[in-house]
Design a protein around this motif. Structure first.
Motif, short mmCIF file in Angstrom:
data_model
loop_
_atom_site.label_atom_id
_atom_site.label_comp_id
_atom_site.label_asym_id
_atom_site.label_seq_id
_atom_site.Cartn_x
_atom_site.Cartn_y
_atom_site.Cartn_z
N MET A 68 0.84 -1.20 0.00
CA MET A 68 0.00 0.00 0.00
C MET A 68 0.88 1.25 0.00
SD MET A 68 -3.08 -0.88 -0.36
CE MET A 68 -3.98 0.60 0.04
N ASP A 69 1.98 1.23 0.75
CA ASP A 69 2.90 2.37 0.73
C ASP A 69 3.44 2.60 -0.67
OD1 ASP A 69 2.58 2.98 3.41
OD2 ASP A 69 4.51 2.14 4.03
N GLU A 70 3.81 1.54 -1.36
CA GLU A 70 4.31 1.68 -2.73
C GLU A 70 3.24 2.25 -3.65
OE1 GLU A 70 7.70 -1.81 -3.05
OE2 GLU A 70 5.58 -2.40 -3.08
N MET A 71 2.00 1.82 -3.47
CA MET A 71 0.91 2.35 -4.27
C MET A 71 0.73 3.84 -3.99
SD MET A 71 -3.17 1.45 -4.53
CE MET A 71 -3.59 2.34 -3.05
N ASN A 72 0.74 4.22 -2.71
CA ASN A 72 0.56 5.63 -2.37
C ASN A 72 1.71 6.49 -2.89
OD1 ASN A 72 -1.94 5.38 -1.07
ND2 ASN A 72 -0.95 4.67 0.79
N ILE A 73 2.92 5.99 -2.79
CA ILE A 73 4.07 6.73 -3.32
C ILE A 73 3.90 6.91 -4.82
CG2 ILE A 73 6.55 6.56 -3.80
CD1 ILE A 73 6.76 5.17 -0.98
N TYR A 74 3.54 5.86 -5.52
CA TYR A 74 3.37 5.94 -6.96
C TYR A 74 2.28 6.95 -7.34
CZ TYR A 74 2.51 4.66 -11.81
OH TYR A 74 2.37 4.72 -13.17
N ARG A 75 1.11 6.80 -6.73
CA ARG A 75 -0.01 7.63 -7.17
C ARG A 75 0.20 9.10 -6.87
NH1 ARG A 75 -5.34 6.48 -3.51
NH2 ARG A 75 -4.48 6.90 -1.46
N TYR A 76 0.82 9.41 -5.73
CA TYR A 76 1.02 10.82 -5.41
C TYR A 76 2.23 11.40 -6.13
CZ TYR A 76 -2.55 10.16 -1.87
OH TYR A 76 -3.72 9.88 -1.22
N CYS A 77 3.33 10.68 -6.19
CA CYS A 77 4.50 11.20 -6.90
C CYS A 77 4.17 11.41 -8.38
CB CYS A 77 5.70 10.27 -6.73
SG CYS A 77 6.42 10.34 -5.07
N LYS A 78 3.52 10.45 -9.00
CA LYS A 78 3.18 10.57 -10.42
C LYS A 78 2.04 11.57 -10.65
CE LYS A 78 5.90 7.39 -12.21
NZ LYS A 78 6.88 7.66 -13.25
N GLY A 79 1.01 11.52 -9.82
CA GLY A 79 -0.12 12.42 -9.99
C GLY A 79 0.26 13.88 -9.81
N PHE A 80 1.03 14.17 -8.76
CA PHE A 80 1.47 15.54 -8.55
C PHE A 80 2.46 15.96 -9.64
CE2 PHE A 80 -0.45 14.97 -4.39
CZ PHE A 80 -0.96 16.23 -4.12
N ALA A 81 3.30 15.03 -10.09
CA ALA A 81 4.23 15.33 -11.19
C ALA A 81 3.47 15.70 -12.45
CB ALA A 81 5.18 14.16 -11.44
N ASP A 82 2.34 15.04 -12.70
CA ASP A 82 1.51 15.37 -13.85
C ASP A 82 1.05 16.83 -13.79
OD1 ASP A 82 1.77 12.77 -14.79
OD2 ASP A 82 -0.18 12.13 -14.02
N ALA A 83 0.97 17.38 -12.57
CA ALA A 83 0.56 18.77 -12.39
C ALA A 83 1.78 19.70 -12.25
CB ALA A 83 -0.32 18.89 -11.15
N GLY A 84 2.99 19.14 -12.45
CA GLY A 84 4.20 19.95 -12.39
C GLY A 84 4.77 20.14 -11.00
N LEU A 85 4.36 19.29 -10.05
CA LEU A 85 4.84 19.39 -8.67
C LEU A 85 5.62 18.13 -8.32
CD1 LEU A 85 1.51 20.68 -7.15
CD2 LEU A 85 3.57 22.03 -7.52
N GLU A 86 6.73 18.32 -7.62
CA GLU A 86 7.57 17.18 -7.25
C GLU A 86 7.37 16.83 -5.77
OE1 GLU A 86 12.30 16.07 -6.99
OE2 GLU A 86 11.63 17.54 -8.47
N LEU A 87 7.10 15.57 -5.51
CA LEU A 87 7.00 15.06 -4.15
C LEU A 87 8.02 13.94 -3.99
CD1 LEU A 87 4.14 16.44 -4.15
CD2 LEU A 87 3.36 14.50 -2.82
N SER A 88 8.67 13.91 -2.84
CA SER A 88 9.54 12.78 -2.52
C SER A 88 8.67 11.62 -2.06
CB SER A 88 10.51 13.16 -1.40
OG SER A 88 9.80 13.32 -0.17
N ALA A 89 9.26 10.45 -1.96
CA ALA A 89 8.52 9.29 -1.46
C ALA A 89 8.00 9.56 -0.06
CB ALA A 89 9.41 8.05 -1.49
N GLN A 90 8.82 10.18 0.79
CA GLN A 90 8.39 10.49 2.16
C GLN A 90 7.27 11.52 2.16
OE1 GLN A 90 9.38 8.75 5.02
NE2 GLN A 90 7.50 9.77 5.67
N ASP A 91 7.35 12.52 1.27
CA ASP A 91 6.27 13.49 1.15
C ASP A 91 4.96 12.80 0.77
OD1 ASP A 91 7.88 15.71 1.72
OD2 ASP A 91 8.24 16.17 -0.40
N ALA A 92 5.04 11.84 -0.15
CA ALA A 92 3.85 11.12 -0.58
C ALA A 92 3.22 10.37 0.59
CB ALA A 92 4.20 10.15 -1.71
N LEU A 93 4.04 9.73 1.41
CA LEU A 93 3.51 9.01 2.57
C LEU A 93 2.92 9.98 3.60
CD1 LEU A 93 6.26 6.28 2.99
CD2 LEU A 93 3.97 6.02 2.00
N ASN A 94 3.58 11.12 3.78
CA ASN A 94 3.05 12.12 4.71
C ASN A 94 1.74 12.71 4.20
OD1 ASN A 94 5.24 11.72 6.40
ND2 ASN A 94 6.38 13.47 5.62
#
Length: 93
Positions: free
Chosen positions: A58-84
């Motif tokens: 589930m952590d890997e899924m959340n990291i993927y969806r937030y890192c990729k989804g926010f990147a699609d909007a031009g924003l960068e999140l780290s893996a830890q940011d995604a979990l937070n």
């Protein structure tokens, strides 16, 4: 609009909770958090079945969806940011 019922049959909006989490997590506020919610949902759909089959955590899924989804909007999140962010989102739900 999608409506979900939780275990005790109350109605809530995952989009509203996402926007609320964005308001807590990001400073300054994002211009279009609901649009980013839709991008993250699209990315969730890419890995949801793999998470349900136990191929990713589930952590890997959340990291993927937030890192990729926010990147699609031009924003960068780290893996830890995604979990937070997921934690803030869960609290808003």
């Amino acid at each position: 609009m999608t409506v979900f019922f939780d275990v005790d049959d109350t109605i809530y909006s995952r989009g509203d909770a996402f926007v609320q989490a964005c308001e807590v997590f990001f400073e300054p506020r994002l211009a279009d958090p609901y649009g980013i919610y839709l991008l993250c949902n699209r990315r969730t759909n890419e890995v949801f079945k793999a998470s349900q089959r136990g191929e990713i955590t589930m952590d890997e899924m959340n990291i993927y969806r937030y890192c990729k989804g926010f990147a699609d909007a031009g924003l960068e999140l780290s893996a830890q940011d995604a979990l937070n962010f997921q934690k803030a989102y869960q609290e808003a739900l």
